[in-house]
Design a protein around this motif. Structure first.
Motif, short mmCIF file in Angstrom:
data_model
loop_
_atom_site.label_atom_id
_atom_site.label_comp_id
_atom_site.label_asym_id
_atom_site.label_seq_id
_atom_site.Cartn_x
_atom_site.Cartn_y
_atom_site.Cartn_z
N GLN A 181 3.14 -4.87 -6.41
CA GLN A 181 3.12 -4.51 -4.99
C GLN A 181 2.17 -5.39 -4.19
N TYR A 182 1.39 -6.18 -4.90
CA TYR A 182 0.42 -7.05 -4.23
C TYR A 182 0.87 -8.51 -4.19
N ALA A 183 2.14 -8.78 -4.54
CA ALA A 183 2.63 -10.16 -4.51
C ALA A 183 2.62 -10.73 -3.10
N TRP A 184 2.90 -9.87 -2.10
CA TRP A 184 2.89 -10.35 -0.72
C TRP A 184 2.25 -9.34 0.23
N SER A 185 1.55 -8.35 -0.32
CA SER A 185 0.94 -7.30 0.51
C SER A 185 -0.46 -6.98 0.01
N GLY A 186 -1.28 -6.45 0.92
CA GLY A 186 -2.58 -5.92 0.53
C GLY A 186 -3.71 -6.93 0.57
N GLY A 187 -4.92 -6.39 0.71
CA GLY A 187 -6.13 -7.19 0.68
C GLY A 187 -7.34 -6.27 0.58
N VAL A 188 -8.44 -6.78 0.04
CA VAL A 188 -9.64 -5.93 -0.12
C VAL A 188 -10.27 -5.61 1.24
N ILE A 189 -9.99 -6.45 2.25
CA ILE A 189 -10.29 -6.11 3.64
C ILE A 189 -8.94 -5.99 4.34
N TRP A 190 -8.68 -4.83 4.96
CA TRP A 190 -7.31 -4.49 5.34
C TRP A 190 -7.32 -3.79 6.69
N THR A 191 -6.66 -4.37 7.68
CA THR A 191 -6.55 -3.69 8.97
C THR A 191 -5.26 -2.88 9.00
N GLN A 192 -5.34 -1.65 9.52
CA GLN A 192 -4.13 -0.84 9.62
C GLN A 192 -4.31 0.26 10.66
N VAL A 193 -3.19 0.71 11.20
CA VAL A 193 -3.15 1.90 12.04
C VAL A 193 -2.77 3.05 11.13
N PRO A 194 -3.65 4.03 10.93
CA PRO A 194 -3.36 5.11 9.98
C PRO A 194 -2.04 5.80 10.28
N GLY A 195 -1.25 5.99 9.22
CA GLY A 195 0.00 6.71 9.34
C GLY A 195 1.16 5.90 9.86
N GLU A 196 0.93 4.64 10.24
CA GLU A 196 2.00 3.80 10.76
C GLU A 196 2.57 2.91 9.66
N ARG A 197 3.86 2.80 9.67
CA ARG A 197 4.59 2.01 8.69
C ARG A 197 4.21 0.53 8.81
N ILE A 198 3.98 -0.11 7.67
CA ILE A 198 3.65 -1.53 7.69
C ILE A 198 4.92 -2.37 7.82
N LYS A 199 5.93 -2.05 7.01
CA LYS A 199 7.15 -2.83 6.98
C LYS A 199 8.29 -1.95 6.48
N SER A 200 9.48 -2.20 6.98
CA SER A 200 10.66 -1.42 6.57
C SER A 200 11.21 -1.94 5.25
N TYR A 201 11.37 -1.03 4.30
CA TYR A 201 11.99 -1.38 3.02
C TYR A 201 13.19 -0.50 2.69
N THR A 202 13.11 0.81 2.93
CA THR A 202 14.21 1.71 2.60
C THR A 202 14.51 2.62 3.78
N ALA A 203 15.80 2.97 3.93
CA ALA A 203 16.25 3.70 5.11
C ALA A 203 15.67 5.11 5.17
N LYS A 204 15.30 5.69 4.04
CA LYS A 204 14.84 7.08 4.08
C LYS A 204 13.51 7.23 4.83
N TYR A 205 12.80 6.13 5.04
CA TYR A 205 11.55 6.19 5.79
C TYR A 205 11.74 5.87 7.28
N ASP A 206 12.99 5.61 7.67
CA ASP A 206 13.24 5.31 9.08
C ASP A 206 12.96 6.53 9.94
N ARG A 207 12.30 6.30 11.05
CA ARG A 207 12.03 7.36 12.02
C ARG A 207 12.43 6.86 13.41
N SER A 208 12.79 7.81 14.28
CA SER A 208 13.14 7.43 15.64
C SER A 208 11.93 6.81 16.33
N LYS A 209 12.17 5.72 17.04
CA LYS A 209 11.08 5.06 17.77
C LYS A 209 11.07 5.53 19.22
N ASN A 210 9.93 5.38 19.83
CA ASN A 210 9.79 5.72 21.24
C ASN A 210 10.34 4.57 22.07
#
Length: 555
Positions: A181-210
């Motif tokens: 999972q770290y081949a192209w993702s992740g770092g020991v210092i990591w910026t993120q918005v909590p709870g927000e999807r980083i990247k789309s991989y599978t349709a079951k995680y799709d949510r309606s956007k504003n």
């Protein structure tokens, strides 16, 4: 000496100086490529404006300290004591998360030991060390991310890798192993918005956007959008423009991106109609009725078939990481895509932010990106004895500028424009070992390699400098108008300087602009299809297209 003689001498001197100036200007003009100076050529060979890349669209310098300084030592971080500092660093991050105003977390000089991920989850925040030299700050990570707690934000990626049986298969090396999972993702210092999807991989995680507005029109290279209604848009907001392919394998947006040049287009371009195939993070500058002006120009014209829209984009801003070293231990390499997770920095959901003055040693990947815009990454060095996957990689980015990067270690993809990268720039970078100017498929288009130095050991008088990576389902290697400007090739083979060396490796990158590639041997270039190639084996002016376009715009 009489007055007449003095006047005659001055006149002759004036003529000589004037002719010298004219000759100088003529020489400069002769070094300017036709794609800039010849209106007929420039009209028929579109050259994107790359000048909007970087922190605040290239219009502001990275700030040099502001706001309240919080000292990590006040939370128990003690450098050079041989003890793990993770708990103290996490406590410092937790306490600063809700502080008001601009905050700088100041790390002490010396060696700090880190064995957990530092998540930066707030705006207006700087993580600052004491410098990259011997008296500076070193963050030492003795264990890979594989031995740390699985990040919740990579849950979707983990499931995707299992569901689709993503494996590295190399029978000749007795390797049949699952992707990390770290081949192209992740770092020991990591910026993120909590709870927000980083990247789309599978349709079951799709949510309606504003959805803020549907977009009905706009021209490539322009700053104006026609929208269904603008009441939900606020001047000053940064939102995401999304364009879709709803029309399958023959979709019009595919024709627009690859200009019907005959390249083979992978199935991911039509198998995911709910996934935007082109996206830009844009600032709303003004609005009047159904007309909206945006800060950055459009990469392609908007057709009704693209179902374009503006949606809310949650992100961090004014985040900086600066003046430190990140180091990892010597570690055996297993295989491509099976990296252990010695990754330095992971930038996700950032806008108007920066990384500055950072050295990364022995990383699997130095700096990775996803969903980031208008960020500058500068004065970075990657080195070490371990073979890396990426140095500083661009993926899912828009208007990101990487400048003054020096790659001193062996890297599979030392400079790489990856999936969904658009209008981004590598400038003033140098690759010392096995360089590849990688364009990694995934609908990346209109990116720039600008004033790059590479050190090459050719074999049989050729070298695949332009070789593109990426999976077949995301091919071709790039869309129209990716640009190479003033590429300096230093051949290390000791050949006679009159021997021509072929630079090749790209067969499926349409309508590239390859301008001013030169070296200490004569160069021949193969690049297809339909590349515009000009001024090979010559010095060109301006030496930096990004600087030229930025100066011209700011005038």
């Amino acid at each position: 000496m009489n007055t007449r003689i003095i006047k005659l001498m001055f006149k002759q001197f004036f003529i000589v100086v004037t002719l010298g100036v004219l000759n100088s200007h003529t020489l400069i003009a002769q070094n300017v490529p036709d794609i800039l100076k010849n209106k007929k050529v420039s009209k028929t060979n579109y050259l994107p404006d790359f000048s909007f890349a970087g922190y605040h669209w290239g219009e502001k310098q990275i700030p040099k300290g502001k706001g309240k300084i919080i000292f990590a030592t006040d939370y128990g971080v003690i450098a050079n004591d041989g003890l793990d500092d993770s708990g103290a660093l996490l406590k410092a991050l937790e306490d600063t998360r809700d502080m008001e105003g601009d905050i700088t977390l100041q790390l002490p000089p010396g060696k700090i030991i880190l064995s957990e991920i530092l998540f930066i989850e707030r705006s207006n925040f700087v993580l600052r060390g004491a410098g990259v030299g011997k008296e500076g700050t070193e963050i030492y990570c003795p264990r890979p991310m594989r031995l740390m707690k699985d990040p919740e934000s990579l849950k979707e990626l983990r499931e995707y890798l299992i569901e689709f049986d993503k494996r590295q298969r190399e029978p000749e090396n007795n390797i049949d192993l699952p992707f990390s999972q770290y081949a192209w993702s992740g770092g020991v210092i990591w910026t993120q918005v909590p709870g927000e999807r980083i990247k789309s991989y599978t349709a079951k995680y799709d949510r309606s956007k504003n959805v803020l507005a549907n977009v009905t029109g706009g021209e490539r290279g322009e700053h104006t959008l026609k929208v269904s209604e603008s009441s939900n848009l606020k001047v000053g907001d940064v939102v995401q423009l999304e364009l879709f392919n709803k029309d399958g394998e023959k979709g019009e947006i595919i024709k627009d991106m690859y200009k019907e040049t005959g390249v083979k287009v992978g199935s991911h371009h039509w198998n995911f109609p709910e996934l935007p195939i082109v996206r830009q993070q844009v600032k709303v500058v003004s609005k009047s009725g159904n007309t909206v002006k945006i800060k950055s120009p459009l990469t392609i014209s908007i057709d009704e078939a693209y179902k374009a829209r503006l949606v809310e984009w949650k992100h961090l801003k004014e985040v900086g990481i600066e003046h430190l070293r990140i180091s990892f231990p010597d570690a055996p390499r297993i295989a491509h895509h099976v990296e252990e997770g010695y990754n330095g920095i992971y930038l996700t959901r950032l806008h108007n932010s920066w990384v500055d003055d950072v050295v990364i040693i022995n990383a699997d990947s130095g700096i990775l990106t996803e969903g980031t815009a208008n960020t500058t990454i500068e004065n970075v060095v990657t080195n070490g004895d371990n073979k890396a996957h990426y140095s500083v990689a661009m993926s899912g980015v828009f208007n990101v500028l990487v400048k003054n990067l020096k790659v001193q270690n062996k890297v599979i993809h030392p400079l790489s424009f990856n999936t969904f990268s658009t209008k981004s720039v590598y400038q003033n970078c140098e690759v010392l070992i096995d360089p590849i100017l990688d364009q990694h498929s995934g609908a990346n288009h209109q990116n720039l390699f600008d004033n790059i130095i590479v050190h090459v050991k050719p074999k049989n008088n050729n070298y695949p400098l332009f070789k593109g990576g990426g999976a077949g389902y995301w091919k071709p290697s790039h869309g129209a108008y990716n640009t190479f400007w003033n590429i300096n090739v230093h051949f290390l083979n000791g050949l006679n300087n009159n021997e021509t060396i072929l630079l090749n490796g790209m067969e499926d990158g349409p309508l590239a602009r390859v301008i001013g590639v030169k070296g200490n041997n004569p160069i021949e270039i193969e690049y297809g299809p339909d590349a515009y190639i000009e001024m090979s084996n010559r010095d060109i002016s301006p030496s930096s297209l990004y600087n030229y376009q930025l100066d011209k715009r700011l005038e």
